[in-house]
Every structure is written in C-alpha cells, then in structure tokens.
Design an enzyme around this catalytic site. Structure first.
Site: not given
Ligand code: PGA
Length: 244
Positions: A68, A139
């Site tokens: 993304d 998500h």
């Molecule tokens: P993070 O994000 O690794 O910074 O916790 C993961 C995500 O939101 O998919």
C-alpha cells in the site's frame, strides 16, 4: 491453513521471519515478494540487510510489490511507504530498482492507478510470499474493517484509529493522509504463501480474532483462515494473550 509460531522476543521473531524470507529466495531466486511497511517488519528488514552484508543472501533477481501507499504523498515524502522501504531495506541490498513495485500515491485518475497495479501484479505472475503486519482493528494492508471485502487494488478511506496509530510518524494528526491505495484482499489471498508478524500486545485481540474468530469483513485478517499456507509469527508477549 494457519500455522502459529511463537518467538521468544522481537529479535527472535525478526530472525525467524528473515529465515523464512531467505529460504523462499534461496529456493527460488526470482521470487516475487510482497512487502509491508510499519514498525513490526523493521527487525526483519534489518536481518535481511545483515544477511546480505554477510554475503548470505542476494535479492538480485527478486521482484517486489508493496501492499500500500498513502494517497497524496510523493515518493520523496519522508512518510511515504516508498521512502520507508528504500531507507529500511532496498537501499542496502542488491535489489534491481526496476523490479520494485508500489501502488501510485500521486495520480490524476485513481481507477487507472489501481488498474495499473493489478496489471503489474498479473504480469509478474502473482506473489510467492506476502509479508503482512496486522492493525489493532484487524486490517491487513489498508483493508480496513468494512461491510464487505474488496478483492483488488483500491483506494480506501483510512479508519480513524489507523490515522491515530500512524500519527506518531507525522507532525500531527491533521498531516496524516485520509486515504490510501492498497492491494485488496483477493491480491493478498492469491499469494502462494503468507507470513504475518505481530509483536505488540495491542495486536493480540486482532490476532485472536484472525486465528479463531468467524471469517468476517469487520476483521479483514480473519479471511486468512481460508488461505492454504499462512504462517503467523508472534512474540511471547502477544502469545501470552492468546487462547489457542
Ligand atoms: P505496525 O503496523 O507494524 O506499525 O504496528 C501494522 C499495520 O497497521 O498493519
């Protein structure tokens, strides 16, 4: 099928994740790897860079697709995911720049930008190994909880909790983009293997729902239960909150 692996701590989790990615690349040097941004895979990327420095791993033939990108940020923006990947991985390994793919964050025609990414994914023959983090809201990529799943690359409004979780990287909450362009659930499910990492206890509830909850678009990661080859790698801190 989902296999759960518990690593002692974040360092071990990162080492194990790097081992899985390196094995994929050694078995198939021209692998297509799906990369993820966020804090969780940083240790994995450090380990891959180290393996490369030691002469143990070459990414020279690897093709990459990132999950993304924020809409409205140029590639040069300090918080763009393009820049994140270059700073934390791509600049430090022998990857071929023209085999690196990102969805476009800046575009005039959003639909065309999504279609272009779909075509690139298709031309590469799909993803061999997709790395994923997970949001506290369940998500994956920026596929936020919703009434239904979106299968292909699309533009999504970011959930307020996601903007707040990511505000730490920006000057303030207002600076956090409101939209992102993300691979869809179908793109992720088409990956031949998936490696999901979670190392923060605030992810435990989402991991639990992903592992044992019902398949529900309100917890997008729960669809991974339907995938034939998913490895979920968590540290002991997350595992302590799981009932399996
Ligand atoms: P993070 O994000 O690794 O910074 O916790 C993961 C995500 O939101 O998919």
């Amino acid at each position: 099928m989902v296999e759960l692996i518990v690593a002692e701590d974040y360092q071990r989790l990162s080492e194990q994740a790097a081992h899985i990615v390196a094995r994929q690349i050694r078995n198939k040097p021209d692998s297509v790897i799906g990369f993820a941004t966020g804090s969780t895979p940083l240790g994995l990327y450090r380990e891959l860079v180290e393996m490369h420095r030691q002469g143990e791993l070459s990414l020279a033939k690897v093709t990459t697709f990132n999950l993304d990108e924020y809409v409205g940020l140029s590639r040069e923006h300090p918080q763009s995911y393009y820049r994140f990947m270059w700073e934390n991985l791509f600049a430090h390994v022998d990857i071929e720049p023209d085999r690196i793919h990102f969805p476009a964050g800046l575009f005039t025609d959003g639909e065309a930008a999504c279609e272009a990414y779909e075509r690139e994914l298709e031309a590469a023959g799909g993803i061999d190994l997709q790395i994923l983090g997970i949001g506290a809201n369940g998500h994956i990529g920026f596929n936020e909880p919703a009434e239904s799943l979106t299968l292909s690359t699309h533009i999504v409004g970011l959930a307020e909790e996601t903007r707040q979780a990511n505000a730490r990287f920006f000057e303030n909450l207002a600076e956090v983009p409101r939209e992102a362009i993300t691979m869809g659930i179908g793109n992720i499910m088409n990956a031949r293997a998936i490696l999901l990492l979670a190392s923060d206890k605030n992810k435990a509830e989402a991991v639990q729902s992903m592992l044992t909850g019902k398949v529900d678009p309100k917890v997008p990661a729960s669809v991974l239960q339907l995938h034939p080859r998913v490895t979920v790698l968590v540290n002991a801190e997350v595992a302590a909150h799981l009932q399996t």
